[in-house]
Design an enzyme around this catalytic site. Structure first.
Site, PDB file in Angstrom:
ATOM      1  N   ASP A  46       0.840  -1.203   0.000  1.00 19.07           N
ATOM      2  CA  ASP A  46       0.000   0.000   0.000  1.00 19.07           C
ATOM      3  C   ASP A  46       0.880   1.260   0.000  1.00 19.07           C
ATOM      4  OD1 ASP A  46       0.865  -0.061   2.612  1.00 19.07           O
ATOM      5  OD2 ASP A  46      -1.137  -0.110   3.518  1.00 19.07           O
ATOM      6  N   SER A  47       2.200   1.067  -0.007  1.00 16.28           N
ATOM      7  CA  SER A  47       3.118   2.191  -0.232  1.00 16.28           C
ATOM      8  C   SER A  47       2.836   2.832  -1.591  1.00 16.28           C
ATOM      9  CB  SER A  47       4.581   1.717  -0.159  1.00 16.28           C
ATOM     10  OG  SER A  47       4.764   0.558  -0.945  1.00 16.28           O
ATOM     11  N   ASP A  85      -0.965  -6.407  -0.213  1.00 17.87           N
ATOM     12  CA  ASP A  85      -1.212  -5.724   1.068  1.00 17.87           C
ATOM     13  C   ASP A  85      -2.708  -5.552   1.299  1.00 17.87           C
ATOM     14  OD1 ASP A  85       0.448  -4.881   3.080  1.00 17.87           O
ATOM     15  OD2 ASP A  85       1.171  -3.101   2.021  1.00 17.87           O
ATOM     16  N   LYS A 115      -0.857  -9.573   3.136  1.00 18.50           N
ATOM     17  CA  LYS A 115      -0.087  -9.048   4.281  1.00 18.50           C
ATOM     18  C   LYS A 115      -0.997  -8.172   5.129  1.00 18.50           C
ATOM     19  CE  LYS A 115       3.317  -5.835   3.897  1.00 18.50           C
ATOM     20  NZ  LYS A 115       2.724  -4.715   4.684  1.00 18.50           N
ATOM     21  N   GLU A 117      -1.106  -5.732   8.691  1.00 17.35           N
ATOM     22  CA  GLU A 117      -0.310  -4.998   9.696  1.00 17.35           C
ATOM     23  C   GLU A 117      -0.871  -5.229  11.104  1.00 17.35           C
ATOM     24  OE1 GLU A 117       0.135  -0.825   8.855  1.00 17.35           O
ATOM     25  OE2 GLU A 117       0.965  -1.180   6.868  1.00 17.35           O
ATOM     26  N   GLU A 184       9.533  -3.698  10.271  1.00 15.51           N
ATOM     27  CA  GLU A 184       9.867  -2.399   9.679  1.00 15.51           C
ATOM     28  C   GLU A 184      10.368  -1.417  10.732  1.00 15.51           C
ATOM     29  OE1 GLU A 184       6.978  -0.788   6.960  1.00 15.51           O
ATOM     30  OE2 GLU A 184       8.061   1.107   6.770  1.00 15.51           O
TER      31      GLU A 184
END
Ligand code: KIV
Length: 283
Positions: A46-47, A85, A115, A117, A184
């Site tokens: 999602d970057s 993501d 993925k 978070e 991260e």
């Protein structure tokens, strides 16, 4: 599914101390060249909100965005393991929401895994996604979807209490059954301790070289990000400069009449302008 690096290879790589190489990709050509270079897996992160859409954070990225970009990545890298993501607010609300959206990402986006978070606070969602038969990668430390809580992109796990929470979350994620965890921007010694403790591979970003693998945002690696590039990135090219120089040269060539030249134009033998004038205008 014929992948160069498969789900079962993650644990094997850790066991054999073979560093796992990963990068983000969001489009067809990038994925194509990443597969050509032989990286182990691609993250459709999602970057993209920041590096493709110029936002200041990742919060506006939608599931539809990730699905669309994942489809392009899959076309470019059909034999590479791809992780998609789960964007902000596509899994936090309920287990039902998490399962439905992870299912869409896998079926429509053609990714091999999703993925998510967070640790303990999203444990029930991760468990439900796994129960549905979808592989999950965890993400701890600096989790950009919590930027509002952090107040900036800062090193995480600086106090003993915070380091302990990241460590315990890693144990929880392993116990739940995730196949790997992104760590991260945490202190390298904390990343090393977690990597030693768990049997699934850790994938570091800004967390030192003792992780089982490394991931970077491709735009950062290529220096193709007009925004600030984090200090933990090593750049391997200067694409931003190459783009500007190439586009300036093209502009100059168009303005001076130097482009297109003879070799970039097509001529049909015997058809001069006069011939065309005669044939077309005198009809
Ligand atoms: O969105 C992303 O690119 C990521 C990586 C930085 C791990 O989550």
């Amino acid at each position: 599914m014929n992948r160069n690096f498969k789900l079962s290879d993650f644990k094997k790589a850790k066991k054999n101390q073979k560093p796992i190489v990963a990068l983000t990709a969001y489009d067809f050509p990038t994925a194509y060249y990443e597969q050509q270079a032989g990286i182990d897996f691609i993250l459709v992160g999602d970057s993209m909100g920041m590096v493709c859409y110029g936002r200041h954070n990742t919060l506006q990225v939608t599931l539809e965005d990730i699905i669309k970009h994942s489809q392009a990545v899959r076309k470019g890298a059909p034999e590479t393991f791809v992780v998609g993501d789960m964007p902000f607010l596509t899994y936090q609300i309920s287990t039902e929401q998490a399962v439905e959206n992870a299912g869409k990402l896998v079926s429509q986006g053609e990714v091999d895994a999703v993925k998510v978070e967070g640790g303990q606070e999203v444990a029930s969602q991760i468990k439900s996604i796994l129960n549905c038969g979808i592989a999950v990668m965890g993400h701890l430390g600096l989790t950009p979807q919590s930027i509002s809580k952090y107040g900036g992109y800062r090193l995480q796990g600086k106090t003993v209490e915070k380091a302990k929470k990241i460590y315990q979350d890693a144990l929880i994620l392993e116990e739940l059954g995730v196949f790997s965890i992104v760590l991260e921007f945490i202190p390298q010694e904390l990343a090393e301790l977690i990597t030693e403790k768990i049997t699934i591979p850790t994938i570091g970003i800004g967390s030192g070289n003792k992780c089982d693998g490394q991931i970077l945002v491709i735009h950062d690696l290529m220096n193709f990000n007009p925004d600030v590039i984090p200090k933990f990135v090593r750049t391997y090219a200067n694409l931003g400069q190459t783009y500007t120089q190439s586009i300036s040269q093209y502009s100059e060539d168009v303005r001076s009449g130097n482009f297109p030249g003879e070799s970039e134009s097509t001529k049909i033998k015997n058809f001069t302008v006069d011939e065309y004038r005669k044939l077309i205008e005198q009809k």
